[in-house]
Write a protein that holds these residues in place. Structure first.
Motif, PDB file in Angstrom:
ATOM      1  N   ALA A 371       0.817  -1.234  -0.074  1.00 48.85           N
ATOM      2  CA  ALA A 371       0.026   0.229   0.122  1.00 48.85           C
ATOM      3  C   ALA A 371       0.815   1.244   0.094  1.00 48.85           C
ATOM      4  O   ALA A 371       0.549   2.207  -0.621  1.00 48.85           O
ATOM      5  CB  ALA A 371      -0.870   0.222   1.248  1.00 48.85           C
ATOM      6  N   ARG A 372       2.040   1.107   0.510  1.00 48.49           N
ATOM      7  CA  ARG A 372       2.918   2.128   0.718  1.00 48.49           C
ATOM      8  C   ARG A 372       3.495   2.646  -0.880  1.00 48.49           C
ATOM      9  O   ARG A 372       3.737   3.779  -0.931  1.00 48.49           O
ATOM     10  CB  ARG A 372       3.813   2.084   1.786  1.00 48.49           C
ATOM     11  CG  ARG A 372       3.513   2.075   3.128  1.00 48.49           C
ATOM     12  CD  ARG A 372       4.920   1.782   3.990  1.00 48.49           C
ATOM     13  NE  ARG A 372       5.306   3.221   4.394  1.00 48.49           N
ATOM     14  CZ  ARG A 372       6.365   3.529   5.115  1.00 48.49           C
ATOM     15  NH1 ARG A 372       7.113   2.544   5.576  1.00 48.49           N
ATOM     16  NH2 ARG A 372       6.660   5.126   5.326  1.00 48.49           N
ATOM     17  N   LYS A 373       3.526   1.865  -1.605  1.00 46.71           N
ATOM     18  CA  LYS A 373       4.218   1.708  -2.673  1.00 46.71           C
ATOM     19  C   LYS A 373       3.145   2.023  -3.999  1.00 46.71           C
ATOM     20  O   LYS A 373       3.611   2.270  -4.936  1.00 46.71           O
ATOM     21  CB  LYS A 373       4.913   0.550  -3.247  1.00 46.71           C
ATOM     22  CG  LYS A 373       6.309   0.173  -2.310  1.00 46.71           C
ATOM     23  CD  LYS A 373       6.865  -1.151  -2.638  1.00 46.71           C
ATOM     24  CE  LYS A 373       8.045  -1.293  -1.597  1.00 46.71           C
ATOM     25  NZ  LYS A 373       8.533  -2.786  -1.488  1.00 46.71           N
ATOM     26  N   ILE A 374       1.898   2.213  -3.717  1.00 48.74           N
ATOM     27  CA  ILE A 374       0.918   2.282  -4.578  1.00 48.74           C
ATOM     28  C   ILE A 374       0.964   3.653  -4.849  1.00 48.74           C
ATOM     29  O   ILE A 374       0.751   4.627  -3.995  1.00 48.74           O
ATOM     30  CB  ILE A 374      -0.599   1.874  -4.256  1.00 48.74           C
ATOM     31  CG1 ILE A 374      -0.557   0.318  -3.888  1.00 48.74           C
ATOM     32  CG2 ILE A 374      -1.634   2.306  -5.317  1.00 48.74           C
ATOM     33  CD1 ILE A 374      -1.828  -0.162  -3.373  1.00 48.74           C
ATOM     34  N   ALA A 395       6.209   7.638  11.246  1.00 44.20           N
ATOM     35  CA  ALA A 395       6.843   6.797  11.875  1.00 44.20           C
ATOM     36  C   ALA A 395       6.412   5.524  12.294  1.00 44.20           C
ATOM     37  O   ALA A 395       7.127   4.631  12.392  1.00 44.20           O
ATOM     38  CB  ALA A 395       7.736   7.574  13.063  1.00 44.20           C
ATOM     39  N   ALA A 396       5.219   5.681  12.892  1.00 46.50           N
ATOM     40  CA  ALA A 396       4.602   4.471  13.068  1.00 46.50           C
ATOM     41  C   ALA A 396       4.400   3.438  12.071  1.00 46.50           C
ATOM     42  O   ALA A 396       4.721   2.252  12.314  1.00 46.50           O
ATOM     43  CB  ALA A 396       3.161   4.784  13.733  1.00 46.50           C
ATOM     44  N   ILE A 397       3.997   4.006  10.859  1.00 38.93           N
ATOM     45  CA  ILE A 397       3.867   3.038   9.833  1.00 38.93           C
ATOM     46  C   ILE A 397       5.180   2.464   9.460  1.00 38.93           C
ATOM     47  O   ILE A 397       5.223   1.200   9.225  1.00 38.93           O
ATOM     48  CB  ILE A 397       3.520   3.905   8.622  1.00 38.93           C
ATOM     49  CG1 ILE A 397       2.074   4.318   8.954  1.00 38.93           C
ATOM     50  CG2 ILE A 397       3.442   2.896   7.321  1.00 38.93           C
ATOM     51  CD1 ILE A 397       1.321   5.257   7.821  1.00 38.93           C
ATOM     52  N   ASP A 398       6.193   3.129   9.461  1.00 40.90           N
ATOM     53  CA  ASP A 398       7.818   2.634   9.302  1.00 40.90           C
ATOM     54  C   ASP A 398       7.896   1.327  10.334  1.00 40.90           C
ATOM     55  O   ASP A 398       8.350   0.246   9.974  1.00 40.90           O
ATOM     56  CB  ASP A 398       8.711   3.482   9.596  1.00 40.90           C
ATOM     57  CG  ASP A 398       8.719   4.805   8.566  1.00 40.90           C
ATOM     58  OD1 ASP A 398       8.351   4.437   7.521  1.00 40.90           O
ATOM     59  OD2 ASP A 398       9.426   5.652   8.784  1.00 40.90           O
ATOM     60  N   ASN A 399       7.389   1.617  11.380  1.00 42.90           N
ATOM     61  CA  ASN A 399       7.649   0.540  12.517  1.00 42.90           C
ATOM     62  C   ASN A 399       6.805  -0.838  12.376  1.00 42.90           C
ATOM     63  O   ASN A 399       7.068  -1.703  12.272  1.00 42.90           O
ATOM     64  CB  ASN A 399       7.099   1.418  13.701  1.00 42.90           C
ATOM     65  CG  ASN A 399       7.393   0.451  15.103  1.00 42.90           C
ATOM     66  OD1 ASN A 399       8.683  -0.498  15.093  1.00 42.90           O
ATOM     67  ND2 ASN A 399       6.588   0.362  16.252  1.00 42.90           N
ATOM     68  N   VAL A 407       8.495  -9.784  18.795  1.00 49.58           N
ATOM     69  CA  VAL A 407       7.313  -9.094  18.730  1.00 49.58           C
ATOM     70  C   VAL A 407       6.613  -8.833  17.442  1.00 49.58           C
ATOM     71  O   VAL A 407       7.562  -8.869  16.707  1.00 49.58           O
ATOM     72  CB  VAL A 407       7.193  -7.798  19.675  1.00 49.58           C
ATOM     73  CG1 VAL A 407       7.570  -8.147  21.232  1.00 49.58           C
ATOM     74  CG2 VAL A 407       8.162  -6.887  19.173  1.00 49.58           C
ATOM     75  N   ILE A 408       5.405  -8.371  17.476  1.00 54.38           N
ATOM     76  CA  ILE A 408       4.633  -8.148  16.219  1.00 54.38           C
ATOM     77  C   ILE A 408       4.681  -6.651  16.156  1.00 54.38           C
ATOM     78  O   ILE A 408       3.793  -6.253  17.262  1.00 54.38           O
ATOM     79  CB  ILE A 408       3.598  -8.890  15.787  1.00 54.38           C
ATOM     80  CG1 ILE A 408       3.941 -10.437  15.587  1.00 54.38           C
ATOM     81  CG2 ILE A 408       2.997  -8.312  14.572  1.00 54.38           C
ATOM     82  CD1 ILE A 408       2.740 -11.298  15.541  1.00 54.38           C
ATOM     83  N   HIS A 409       5.221  -5.755  15.547  1.00 58.26           N
ATOM     84  CA  HIS A 409       5.394  -4.367  15.505  1.00 58.26           C
ATOM     85  C   HIS A 409       3.768  -4.181  14.958  1.00 58.26           C
ATOM     86  O   HIS A 409       3.390  -4.299  13.754  1.00 58.26           O
ATOM     87  CB  HIS A 409       6.439  -3.430  14.861  1.00 58.26           C
ATOM     88  CG  HIS A 409       7.698  -4.184  15.458  1.00 58.26           C
ATOM     89  ND1 HIS A 409       8.198  -3.753  16.607  1.00 58.26           N
ATOM     90  CD2 HIS A 409       8.405  -4.957  14.881  1.00 58.26           C
ATOM     91  CE1 HIS A 409       9.361  -4.287  16.830  1.00 58.26           C
ATOM     92  NE2 HIS A 409       9.564  -5.025  15.618  1.00 58.26           N
ATOM     93  N   ALA A 410       3.106  -3.310  15.668  1.00 56.70           N
ATOM     94  CA  ALA A 410       1.743  -2.970  15.242  1.00 56.70           C
ATOM     95  C   ALA A 410       1.066  -1.970  16.106  1.00 56.70           C
ATOM     96  O   ALA A 410       1.504  -1.681  16.995  1.00 56.70           O
ATOM     97  CB  ALA A 410       0.586  -4.278  15.352  1.00 56.70           C
TER      98      ALA A 410
END
Lengths: 539, 378
Positions: A371-374, A395-399, A407-410
């Protein structure tokens, strides 16, 4: 001699109307401190882990200050202990935050020579009650008790005794009739400084003296009665109102007098600056989701918290038991001497246990990266419009795009997670669990995130319901082995025979004791945790 | 004579015996005292005697005035200001109400119940390897049939067969290691399921004492025969911690008239609670084990003790057609109160407030709130 039902009714018939004396205290210097600390808490709440911890600590400080008579010099000490040294944050924080930090410290410094007006009011109330030979009790959080005990530490007054305190609904239930209840903070059923609804709907006392800082309103709906509130949900306790209000619960009536006091020489405190911090924090963080819990101690150092109505798979080693393997209610039918059975199943087509840290996360993270690349698709705006209100969303999306590790970054909040998956087009996707039940993908993925955070061994237990019957059936067949092991070991494990569709192990934890009176977030339930950690949720 | 005709004749015999007293036992001569020669006194927790307080009167009256056979199921919730014996008192009121009902006895369905019990044992439970969880086995039964029956002469027998026909009509073959007997429909009242209360009490000595009930609700008109016959249509559902806590709190209530003391535990006549009577006018549902104290039990009214018990009873398959009066107290955590309130709110989809009954019920004393829902007409 314990109070009988007839005693309670005789008291209720005789008391006519109870009196609530609500003292609202405004104090501009404390208001400044409160405002600055609140701002720090709010600005840091969606930052990285270290700053989130600081945000939590700021929030806890305010909650404590609003619900206990904390002396001003202790407020300053607590603030200094919580805030980081200046150098590290100068590089990370912007100028606005740095200014607020300085203002908070200055405000705390201004206060140290002053006496907390709550302290004065409480001391006066306690002295008067003693002078009138009235039996009084203070309802407060167990950890707030030292602040109340310090009220009589000057030597002029006899110290407060254990009998003067109530810390839980059970304490209240077991209390004899008394004259006066003292409470600092608003009337609210959940969260910091909560009190049982029964203090208004089933009073054991004639007067309530309540001290609150300005802006702290009683919770609408406080005074819940299951026989009437489900039809008429409106509360008789209004957050605002005139100086004297008549309140009725069934036929139990109260007259509330509100008095305002304090000091606001510079006119700083007004509607724009008066914020109900307790309600604000409840609204924005997960602690508002805390629920009552019962502790099952499984050894000297560990325990498991369950919702009071949980049905827990358990084993009763008593040879006369008609149902050795059964679902039991903690503290009621699941009692000392029995075993909690924790199924750890690993190979079943069951979302909740397939996590292995990354099954579902790989799917939604792939979608997120795509989605970030669309081209032409503004992911940031879509998420913001969807309702994710994080200041540092980019920054949160990067994470969140980082691959799962330990852990699963979410997103931290379930609401944000749901929005994210909706924006990624995974909203309508369902997964078959145990080959039978269709469960929304986002729910399975969220459970996976929760488990990766170590929040609960059995998170996502909803899906387990599907195999509950099978687990119980397997255990019943294993009963001879279970009895044999229970005769020898305190804690033991049994593998599920390979002939079953469900693969894994049953862990048997002995029930060494049960204790009510906890309020814990959902994430802390059903997990084996140290008693030390669990203590933080003690009411 | 067809099987249906035989059953009808059997029923007539049973009803006649019920109305006139068993041919094997003296006629029932117990009479119900109309007025109190001595005002009834009350004591709780061994405190001093005093007139019956208003809260007790209200709860007993609530049970006494609860409608019977209205056609629509009712669910009531009574909210108390403290933990109390309120469920026992409401159940006592309903028991007194049932004493005046000529149909409130187990006679009519007794043989059918024994036959069902015998069939279940022979067809399923006799060789079942699971002891005993009908839900787990999914066998369709609510409870286990042990196949054990007891005759009034004390002999214990196991069901060994149900012949299609016998010379005496319907019968159940029962044997022990000494003999085989036939349980005939016409004499079913002489038999009971082992471990359960007797269908009827032979002899006046241990019949229920009418004076106690008549003085609690003075206009109550107990039918004498009811004082010697068991009834399973009224049920007390105990606390989820088990039977003892409910019995213990009921035992704190005593009533006194003339030179007699009565404990609430005795007045409720729950099987096994009191040695003074072998008939039982109220069944008991153990919310912890989820079992009844008797095999054949589909009560018309269930009074439940505590929030968890209420939640279990309202949702229980076997109580789907029973009226329910749940009693909770408000000194609980908000979560627990809300679970109960939400359950009531859920019912509002199919139920409505029973304003008619609410108007009939006497005004509750300060501290008690009552809500009654009635099933909407379909």
């Amino acid at each position: 001699m314990s109070t009988t039902t007839s005693d309670v009714f005789a008291f209720l018939e005789s008391r006519k109307s109870g009196v609530i004396d609500r003292h609202e205290v405004a104090f501009a210097p404390f208001g400044r401190l409160r405002r600055n600390v609140r701002q720090i808490a709010l600005m840091l709440r969606d930052s990285d882990a270290a700053d989130q911890d600081l945000s939590d600590r700021m929030r806890l400080l305010i909650c404590e200050w609003l619900t206990a008579p904390v002396s001003f010099h202790l407020m300053r000490e607590a603030l200094l202990a919580a805030l980081p040294a200046v150098a590290p944050f100068q590089t990370r924080w912007g100028p606005e935050l740095r200014n607020i930090h300085d203002d908070a410290l200055n405000a705390a410094h201004e206060l140290i020579s002053l006496q907390n007006p709550l302290t004065e009011g409480l001391q006066r109330t306690i002295r008067q009650a003693r002078c009138d030979n009235r039996i009084f009790k203070i309802y407060c959080h167990r950890r707030a008790r030292p602040h109340f005990e310090s009220l009589t530490r000057s030597g002029a007054d006899p110290p407060l005794e254990t009998a003067n305190f109530l810390h839980s609904v059970r304490d209240y239930r077991d209390a004899d009739l008394f004259d006066l209840l003292i409470k600092v903070g608003p009337l609210r059923p959940f969260g910091w400084g909560s009190v049982p609804d029964a203090i208004l709907t089933a009073p054991r006392f004639s007067s309530l003296i309540q001290f609150v800082w300005s802006g702290c309103g009683d919770e609408a709906g406080f005074g819940y009665d299951p026989a009437s509130s489900f039809i008429d949900g409106s509360s008789a306790v209004a957050a605002d109102g005139s100086q004297a209000v008549s309140i009725t619960f069934g036929k139990i009536s109260w007259i509330r007098h509100v008095s305002l006091s304090g000091e606001d020489l510079e006119g700083e405190i007004g509607p724009s600056t008066e914020v109900d911090d307790l309600r604000l924090f409840d609204d924005i963080d997960s602690h508002g989701e805390e629920r009552a819990a019962t502790l099952i101690k499984v050894d000297a150092a560990h325990g498991i918290l369950y919702h009071p109505h949980s049905h827990v798979l358990s084993f009763d080693p008593d040879s006369t038991s008609r149902e050795p393997i059964a679902w039991r209610v903690p503290g009621e039918t699941l009692i000392t001497g029995m075993y909690v059975v924790e199924p750890v199943v690993s190979k079943v087509d069951l979302g909740a246990v397939r996590a292995g840290h990354g099954h579902y996360s790989r799917i939604w993270k792939d979608e997120l990266v795509k989605a970030r690349k669309i081209e032409g698709f503004d992911l940031l705006s879509a998420l913001t419009d969807g309702g994710i209100d994080l200041g540092n969303l980019s920054a949160a999306i990067d994470n969140w795009c980082r691959p799962p590790s330990t852990v699963i970054h979410a997103p931290r909040r379930v609401k944000h997670f749901e929005i994210l998956l909706r924006v990624l087009g995974l909203e309508g996707r369902n997964e078959l669990v145990a080959g039978r039940k269709s469960v929304p993908f986002w729910r399975l993925a969220w459970d996976e995130v929760r488990r990766s955070r170590g929040e609960a061994i059995q998170a996502g237990f909803q899906e387990h319901e599907i195999v509950d019957d099978e687990l119980r059936g397997i255990l019943t067949k294993l009963l001879p082995d279970v009895r044999q092991k229970a005769a020898v070991h305190e804690r033991f494990e049994l593998s599920i025979p390979a002939t079953n569709d469900i693969k894994g192990t049953f862990i048997f934890h002995p029930v060494c004791g049960t204790e009510e009176g906890f309020r814990a977030p959902e994430s802390a339930l059903r997990a084996v945790l140290s008693l030390e950690a669990i203590e933080q949720w003690h009411e | 004579m067809s099987s249906a005709q035989q059953r009808q004749r059997t029923l007539q015999v049973l009803v006649r015996r019920f109305q006139t007293g068993s041919t094997d036992s003296p006629r029932i001569t117990a009479s119900v005292s109309k007025g109190p020669p001595f005002p009834m006194q009350f004591s709780e927790g061994n405190h001093e005697w005093r007139p019956i307080p208003r809260w007790v009167q209200f709860l007993v009256r609530l049970g006494y005035g609860w409608p019977k056979e209205s056609g629509a199921r009712r669910v009531g919730l009574v909210s108390m200001p403290c933990d109390s014996p309120a469920p026992g008192l409401i159940a006592l009121g309903a028991l007194i109400r049932d004493l005046a009902d000529p149909n409130a006895n187990d006679l009519g369905a007794h043989y059918t119940a024994l036959l069902r019990f015998a069939r279940q044992f022979l067809q399923s439970c006799g060789d079942c390897k699971v002891r005993c969880d009908p839900e787990l086995k999914e066998c369709g039964y609510f409870a286990e049939s042990t196949g054990l029956l007891r005759h009034t002469d004390g002999g214990r027998y196991r069901v060994t067969g149900i012949p299609e026909t016998t010379a005496w009509g319907d019968a159940i073959k029962c044997s022990n290691d000494r003999e085989t007997r036939w349980l005939l429909a016409a004499y079913a009242a002489d038999w009971r399921i082992d471990g359960e209360p007797a269908l009827q009490q032979h002899g006046e000595a241990s019949a229920l004492i009418p004076r106690a009930y008549a003085q609690i609700v003075q206009e109550a008109q107990a039918i004498p025969a009811n004082l010697t016959h068991s009834f399973s249509g009224l049920c007390l559902a105990g606390r989820v911690r088990g039977e003892s806590p409910t019995r213990d709190i009921c035992s704190s209530i005593r009533l006194h008239t003339g030179d007699c003391d009565y404990n609430l535990v005795d007045l409720l006549t729950i099987h096994g609670w009191s040695p003074s009577s072998s008939v039982s006018r109220m069944s008991f549902y153990n919310s912890r084990t989820e079992r009844f104290d008797r095999y054949a039990c589909v009560p018309t009214l269930v009074v439940s003790d505590g929030d968890t018990s209420f939640l279990k009873v309202v949702g229980h398959k076997q109580f789907q057609r029973s009226d329910v009066i749940g009693v909770v107290h408000r000194t609980l955590e908000r979560d627990r109160l809300e679970v109960v309130g939400n359950r009531m709110a859920d019912l509002l989809q199919w139920y409505e407030e029973d304003k008619e009954l609410s108007e009939q019920v006497p005004s509750p004393p300060t501290g008690i709130t009552v809500s009654v829902l009635k099933q909407k007409p379909s």
